[in-house]
Design an enzyme around this catalytic site. Structure first.
Site, PDB file in Angstrom:
ATOM      1  N   LYS A   1       0.831  -1.199   0.000  1.00  0.00           N
ATOM      2  CA  LYS A   1       0.000   0.000   0.000  1.00  0.00           C
ATOM      3  C   LYS A   1       0.869   1.253   0.000  1.00  0.00           C
ATOM      4  O   LYS A   1       1.915   1.297   0.653  1.00  0.00           O
ATOM      5  CB  LYS A   1      -0.909  -0.038   1.231  1.00  0.00           C
ATOM      6  CG  LYS A   1      -1.996   1.006   1.300  1.00  0.00           C
ATOM      7  CD  LYS A   1      -2.883   0.753   2.515  1.00  0.00           C
ATOM      8  CE  LYS A   1      -4.031   1.731   2.616  1.00  0.00           C
ATOM      9  NZ  LYS A   1      -4.919   1.408   3.762  1.00  0.00           N
TER      10      LYS A   1
ATOM     11  N   SER B   1      -9.396   1.733   2.463  1.00  0.00           N
ATOM     12  CA  SER B   1      -8.416   2.522   1.754  1.00  0.00           C
ATOM     13  C   SER B   1      -7.334   1.688   1.076  1.00  0.00           C
ATOM     14  O   SER B   1      -6.500   2.233   0.346  1.00  0.00           O
ATOM     15  CB  SER B   1      -7.758   3.507   2.734  1.00  0.00           C
ATOM     16  OG  SER B   1      -7.091   2.826   3.790  1.00  0.00           O
TER      17      SER B   1
ATOM     18  N   SER C   1     -10.382  -0.857   6.319  1.00  0.00           N
ATOM     19  CA  SER C   1      -9.574  -0.606   5.129  1.00  0.00           C
ATOM     20  C   SER C   1      -8.802  -1.800   4.596  1.00  0.00           C
ATOM     21  O   SER C   1      -8.274  -1.746   3.495  1.00  0.00           O
ATOM     22  CB  SER C   1      -8.609   0.558   5.380  1.00  0.00           C
ATOM     23  OG  SER C   1      -9.304   1.775   5.418  1.00  0.00           O
TER      24      SER C   1
END
Length: 490
Positions: free
Chosen positions: A81, A156, A180
């Protein structure tokens, strides 16, 4: 170009193939890079590419294997990420003002992945400040769902889930404070694990330009994502364990083994909806099909229990504590506006929106009261897990929805079976595990009629991460798991 036989293999399968010399780490990296170059113009999951260093790492992995070395991730291609510090690559968290921030050091989790032989090919897209279940920002644009490009991949960690679904490597790293990890796994038909609070150190998963100091940020965790449940355990074992800067001298904690090794021995409390935030017919239908399968496999499945904490009350508590944390970073003018609005709230307004607003300006005294409520909640969960091994429940109320980027989020709506609900209220399903700090494994359970992925989360006892992980693995083995998105199955 047709996909190779390795494109959608699990990390466990790739490790076996590498050990048997059926394929090289360089070939696996080249295959994943080829898929990114062919497909990511449509998906936009890979916001930062690091192919040259990734190929160098793959060559080093092949050389290490030739010397007889064996490490958990040796030669496995993967992504991370964007919010993780990777030395030499930008870390922006989607903030335009931070587009040129490049950290000099790797996050601790990245160091552990590299030490384990993982081949990092780049970073995946996020929403601004990691604050949405969609993944878009002004720097890198919008990430699309590989099963329907007009819909969100989740957030996210949406770039990571889309990358996994599209075959851009076998593993990824994400984070979770409001679902997320679990939400993007649900929307893209992959697997993710939200670890027990503080099991995996957060150092270097830090908003820029803050220094990468040891941190036990309330409610927030980092964790693994994959295309199989067994791979979650593989990556979790690499990144878990105390931070050496805080006195830890080992990578791993001695987590207890799973409570059971066979499906038939599990005792499960299964929840499919709630009056506070219902699920739609597709989600309920998927859960009903899973419930029937579990029952036939001998699992003891209960649908109700007085031991389950009150969903509405715990959701309100979660909103207060979550927004107290997030609100601490708001600009002064935004904080002042929230304080003025909160002062106007009627005492009887206990909607989740009202609790979020109150949470932004929560006093320390009221925070301590809320934290005491969390302590009582944890005691309730401990009692529940005397009678059950796991709770299976929704991740989100609907499958992936069309992109909607209007602000503020409090004015967005999510439609559930024809009725509109406040968009941020979807936090409630994430909070069921986040607030008490419990482990939760997200897994796919099939597809809705239109072809969008469906999934659930398995919530387990505190520090018993291996129990929901094992149950997810057994469900995958019995009923199937990830299936590639048809438009990118090449």
């Amino acid at each position: 170009m047709a996909r190779s036989q390795w494109s959608f293999k699990t990390a466990t399968e790739l490790s076996a193939a590498l050990a048997a010399k059926q394929v090289s780490a360089v070939e696996l990296a080249q295959d994943a890079i080829g898929r990114i170059e062919r497909h990511d113009g449509k998906i936009n999951a890979m916001c930062v590419r690091d192919f040259a260093r990734g190929l160098d790492a793959a060559r080093a992995a092949d050389a290490a294997r030739a010397r007889g070395e064996s490490r958990p991730l040796l030669g496995i291609p993967m992504t991370v990420k964007e919010s993780y510090n990777v030395a030499g690559l930008p870390t922006t968290w989607g903030f335009p003002a931070q587009k040129d921030f490049v950290p000099p050091l790797d996050a601790l989790a990245i160091t552990r992945v590299k030490d384990a032989g993982g081949v990092i090919l780049g970073k995946t897209n996020v929403p601004i400040g990691l604050g949405d279940w969609q993944s878009y920002n002004e720097i890198y644009g919008t990430t699309n769902n590989p099963y329907d490009l007009g819909r969100t991949p989740g957030g996210s960690s949406g770039g990571s889930s889309a990358a996994l679904a599209a075959g851009y490597g076998a593993l990824s790293l994400g984070s979770d404070i409001g679902g997320s990890l679990r939400v993007p796994a649900f929307h893209c038909g992959v697997y993710a694990h939200k670890p027990t609070q503080a099991l995996v150190p957060n150092r270097g998963h830090t908003p820029p330009p803050l220094p990468p100091l040891p941190s036990s940020r309330d409610l927030a965790v980092i964790g693994p994502m994959a295309r199989s449940a067994a791979d979650l355990s593989l990556l979790l074992d690499v990144i878990a364990g105390p931070d050496p800067l805080e006195g830890g001298n080992a990578y791993r904690l001695a987590l207890p083994p799973p409570r059971h090794g066979e499906l038939k021995n599990f005792r499960v409390l299964l929840i499919d909806t709630d009056p506070l935030l219902p699920t739609d017919k597709d989600v309920r239908g998927g859960i009903e099909k899973l419930a029937a399968g579990l029952g036939k496999s001998g699992v003891k499945v209960e649908r109700n229990s007085p031991l389950l904490p009150d969903f509405a009350e715990s959701s309100r508590l979660y909103m207060r504590l979550l927004m107290s944390l997030l609100g601490s970073g708001f600009a002064p003018e935004i904080y002042a506006g929230a304080a003025a609005a909160a002062a106007q709230l009627p005492a009887g307004n206990i909607s989740l929106s009202a609790e979020r607003l109150r949470g932004i300006v929560l006093s320390h005294r009221d925070w301590l009261t809320a934290d005491a409520g969390r302590t009582r909640l944890r005691a309730q969960w401990r009692e529940l897990f005397r009678s059950f091994d796991a709770v299976i429940c929704p991740v989100m109320p609907t499958p992936a929805y069309p992109h909607v980027h209007s602000e503020p989020q409090e004015q967005r709506r999510i439609r559930i079976d024809g009725k509109d609900y406040v968009y941020p209220d979807q936090l409630a399903w994430a909070g069921i595990a986040t607030l008490p700090g419990l482990p939760a494994t997200a897994l796919p359970i099939g597809f809705a009629e239109g072809g969008l992925p469906l999934g659930v989360q398995i919530v387990g006892p505190f520090l018993e991460d291996r129990t929901p992980l094992k149950l997810a693995e057994l469900i995958e083995r019995e009923f199937g798991g990830f299936a590639p998105p048809p438009m990118f199955d090449d």
